[in-house]
Scaffold this motif. Structure first.
Motif, mmCIF file in Angstrom:
data_model
loop_
_atom_site.group_PDB
_atom_site.id
_atom_site.type_symbol
_atom_site.label_atom_id
_atom_site.label_comp_id
_atom_site.label_asym_id
_atom_site.label_seq_id
_atom_site.Cartn_x
_atom_site.Cartn_y
_atom_site.Cartn_z
ATOM 1 N N PHE A 84 0.847 -1.188 0.000
ATOM 2 C CA PHE A 84 0.000 0.000 0.000
ATOM 3 C C PHE A 84 0.881 1.236 0.000
ATOM 4 O O PHE A 84 2.072 1.193 0.348
ATOM 5 C CB PHE A 84 -0.956 0.014 1.194
ATOM 6 N N TYR A 104 -8.932 5.732 -9.492
ATOM 7 C CA TYR A 104 -8.928 5.496 -8.044
ATOM 8 C C TYR A 104 -10.347 5.521 -7.491
ATOM 9 O O TYR A 104 -10.976 6.565 -7.400
ATOM 10 C CB TYR A 104 -8.041 6.526 -7.350
ATOM 11 N N THR A 109 -12.172 -3.558 -1.270
ATOM 12 C CA THR A 109 -11.748 -3.719 0.124
ATOM 13 C C THR A 109 -12.596 -2.865 1.051
ATOM 14 O O THR A 109 -13.159 -3.350 2.045
ATOM 15 C CB THR A 109 -10.267 -3.338 0.279
ATOM 16 N N SER A 375 -8.772 6.509 1.902
ATOM 17 C CA SER A 375 -8.056 5.638 0.968
ATOM 18 C C SER A 375 -8.836 5.414 -0.316
ATOM 19 O O SER A 375 -10.076 5.460 -0.330
ATOM 20 C CB SER A 375 -7.777 4.276 1.621
ATOM 21 N N GLN A 377 -8.567 2.794 -4.034
ATOM 22 C CA GLN A 377 -7.965 1.578 -4.592
ATOM 23 C C GLN A 377 -7.746 1.756 -6.087
ATOM 24 O O GLN A 377 -8.648 2.215 -6.805
ATOM 25 C CB GLN A 377 -8.857 0.365 -4.329
ATOM 26 N N THR A 395 -3.877 -0.093 -2.499
ATOM 27 C CA THR A 395 -4.546 1.010 -1.811
ATOM 28 C C THR A 395 -3.602 2.200 -1.714
ATOM 29 O O THR A 395 -2.433 2.044 -1.372
ATOM 30 C CB THR A 395 -4.978 0.578 -0.397
ATOM 31 N N THR A 397 -3.457 5.774 0.253
ATOM 32 C CA THR A 397 -4.067 6.522 1.351
ATOM 33 C C THR A 397 -3.499 7.932 1.398
ATOM 34 O O THR A 397 -2.286 8.111 1.396
ATOM 35 C CB THR A 397 -3.790 5.829 2.699
#
Length: 509
Positions: A84, A104, A109, A375, A377, A395, A397
């Motif tokens: 990540f 994104y 998740t 966050s 993904q 991910t 963040t």
């Protein structure tokens, strides 16, 4: 009992098993990063052990790691091949929230963790589903009738509940948890705005309202899933044990209540042909959006958004005022000059004139953001502006808490609570302040790009009204913590003050 013991054993033994089995074989991976402060990464278990050891202080720890990175961005191997990226770089934030927005998403998740509570609501949706909800919600949030309704709800909650409770506590000089009071205030407000329903959660008796408690439990347990190993909480969900059993009951209570409200509103619509109420649910139904699951999901999402964000922001705001009395004095001057009467103080235009208060609120959320991290993904391979490679499924963040503490963004005095950094004097010579905002990628407290918060203006309206009504009547005095310790921000879905905010209320002369 056997299954509970098995689950407990997996929580305790799994990290130890990873450590001891591979200890003899572990060799640090030299390719992790050029940031020497980053924890070592090992085959298979990555940096899991160090991450686990620091999970209680992850906010300040990640902030230190981001400061030591040349680009304020780093990548880590969590475990089992899962990598990540974390960033506090405004250019990277703009990249993921705007420039490359389609790449994104919330991702599977996050959606899996929150789907029991939020369903397909706007804060748990991607793609066409999100676009449709955004369009519908944007229209409703921009109506004058909703803005007027919000003013009425907030003023009623202030005059009928919050102020009398604080007056009583000032009279008997008793301690109260101001964070809890502000959460109750915000919950009553958002339920009336979203559902047209008053849970009466802020009463002198501080009742444990069934819907409010169920909602709080559902949010807490859903948030805890992020800190748990996915196989563990998923197994507990399948078996219906422990916290997952509690979550199922809490979500069932929330959704059963929400569905009852939706059906009642639909019945009113069919009987009256038009609804006089202007709450969000009535507006959605009155606009032809009658699918029960759709409106339930979206209203639950807005209840979550409005429930803790404003109360969290106000909690830290009042604490910072207690540490910076000169700022409180400036706000009191502004309140006395702006709010000539109770009726004038309630108006939206009058609240907009509270420029210094607005800056003070922005400054408090810089240091203590209601949502500390967020966050996204990656839906395909990408390269971030600083050169960090992102693989599909990773991910990314953006660390809002750390961004408020970056010298590169805020200067050497970043640690100071200074509302003036948001202000400049007007050229008219009247010595009036003019607010100077920051771009949303350097200050993503309200998100940025296409997903920027729809309720931003509503939140500021509510917070300024609370500040004005409370400060001109009372002084909020924090109770000194053991050993003179500073309060700690803990990050769930929203940030809270650990241990609450015990205060005494002192009436002003």
């Amino acid at each position: 009992m056997f299954l509970q013991l098995l689950t407990l054993a997996s929580l305790v033994l799994l990290p130890l098993l990873f450590f001891f089995v591979f200890k003899a074989l572990l060799q640090p991976n030299p390719k992790t990063s050029n940031n020497t402060k980053l924890p070592k990464s090992y085959p298979i278990i990555g940096s899991f052990i160090t991450l686990y050891k620091n999970h209680e202080r992850r906010l300040p720890w990640f902030t230190d790691l981001l400061r030591s990175s040349p680009s304020n961005t780093f990548s880590l191997h969590h475990s089992l091949g899962k990598h990540f990226v974390v960033t506090a770089n405004p250019t990277v934030v703009q990249h993921i929230l705007k420039t490359h927005f389609p790449i994104y998403e919330k991702g599977n998740t996050l959606r899996t963790v929150l789907t029991d509570l939020l369903g397909d609501g706007i804060f748990n949706a991607d793609g066409d589903n999100w676009k449709f909800q955004r369009q519908v919600s944007s229209h409703e949030f921009n109506t004058k009738s909703l803005r007027k309704f919000v003013e009425q709800v907030v003023d009623t909650e202030l005059s009928d509940r919050l102020i009398p409770i604080l007056s009583a506590r000032a009279t008997n000089n008793s301690i109260l948890d101001f964070q809890d009071i502000l959460q109750r205030f915000a919950f009553d407000n958002i339920c009336r705005i979203a559902f047209g329903y008053d849970p009466a959660y802020l009463l002198p008796s501080l009742p444990q309202a069934k819907f409010a408690v169920a909602f709080d439990d559902a949010v807490q347990i859903s948030s805890d899933r992020f800190r748990s190993l996915p196989p563990v909480w998923k197994l507990k969900r399948v078996l219906g044990i422990g916290s997952e059993k509690h979550l199922r009951a809490a979500v069932s209570e929330v959704r059963e209540f929400a569905n009852t409200i939706v059906r009642e509103k639909k019945r009113e619509l069919s009987e009256k042909k038009a609804l006089e109420s202007v709450d969000l649910l009535s507006s959605f139904l009155g606009s032809g959006h009658s699918n029960e699951k759709f409106v339930t999901d979206i209203v639950i999402s807005f209840t979550l958004a409005g429930r803790d964000t404003t109360s969290a922001a106000l909690t830290w705001f009042f604490w910072l005022l207690s540490q910076n009395p000169h700022v409180e004095d400036e706000i009191l001057k502004e309140i006395s000059g702006t709010a000539e009467s109770e009726s004038a103080a309630g108006g939206y235009d009058k609240v907009k004139e509270m420029v210094y208060t607005h800056a003070a609120l922005c400054e408090s959320m810089r240091l203590y953001p209601p949502v500390a991290v967020d966050s996204k993904q990656a839906m395909k391979d990408d390269v971030l502006p600083d050169g960090t490679k992102v693989k599909k499924g990773m991910t990314v963040t953006y660390h809002v808490y750390a961004m408020g503490r970056m010298e590169e963004i805020w200067g050497e005095d970043w640690a100071e609570y200074r509302p003036e950094r948001w202000l400049e004097r007007e050229e008219s010579g009247a010595q009036k302040w003019k607010f100077v905002g920051r771009d949303s990628f350097s200050y993503p407290v309200f998100q940025a790009g296409p997903r920027i918060c729809l309720g931003k203006e509503m939140a500021f309206l509510q917070m300024k009204r609370v500040v004005s009504a409370v400060l001109k009547r009372f002084k909020v005095v924090p109770v000194e913590r053991e050993g003179g310790a500073q309060p700690e921000l803990i990050a769930h879905l929203t940030g809270k003050m650990k241990g609450g905010f015990p205060v005494t209320i002192v009436g002003r002369a």
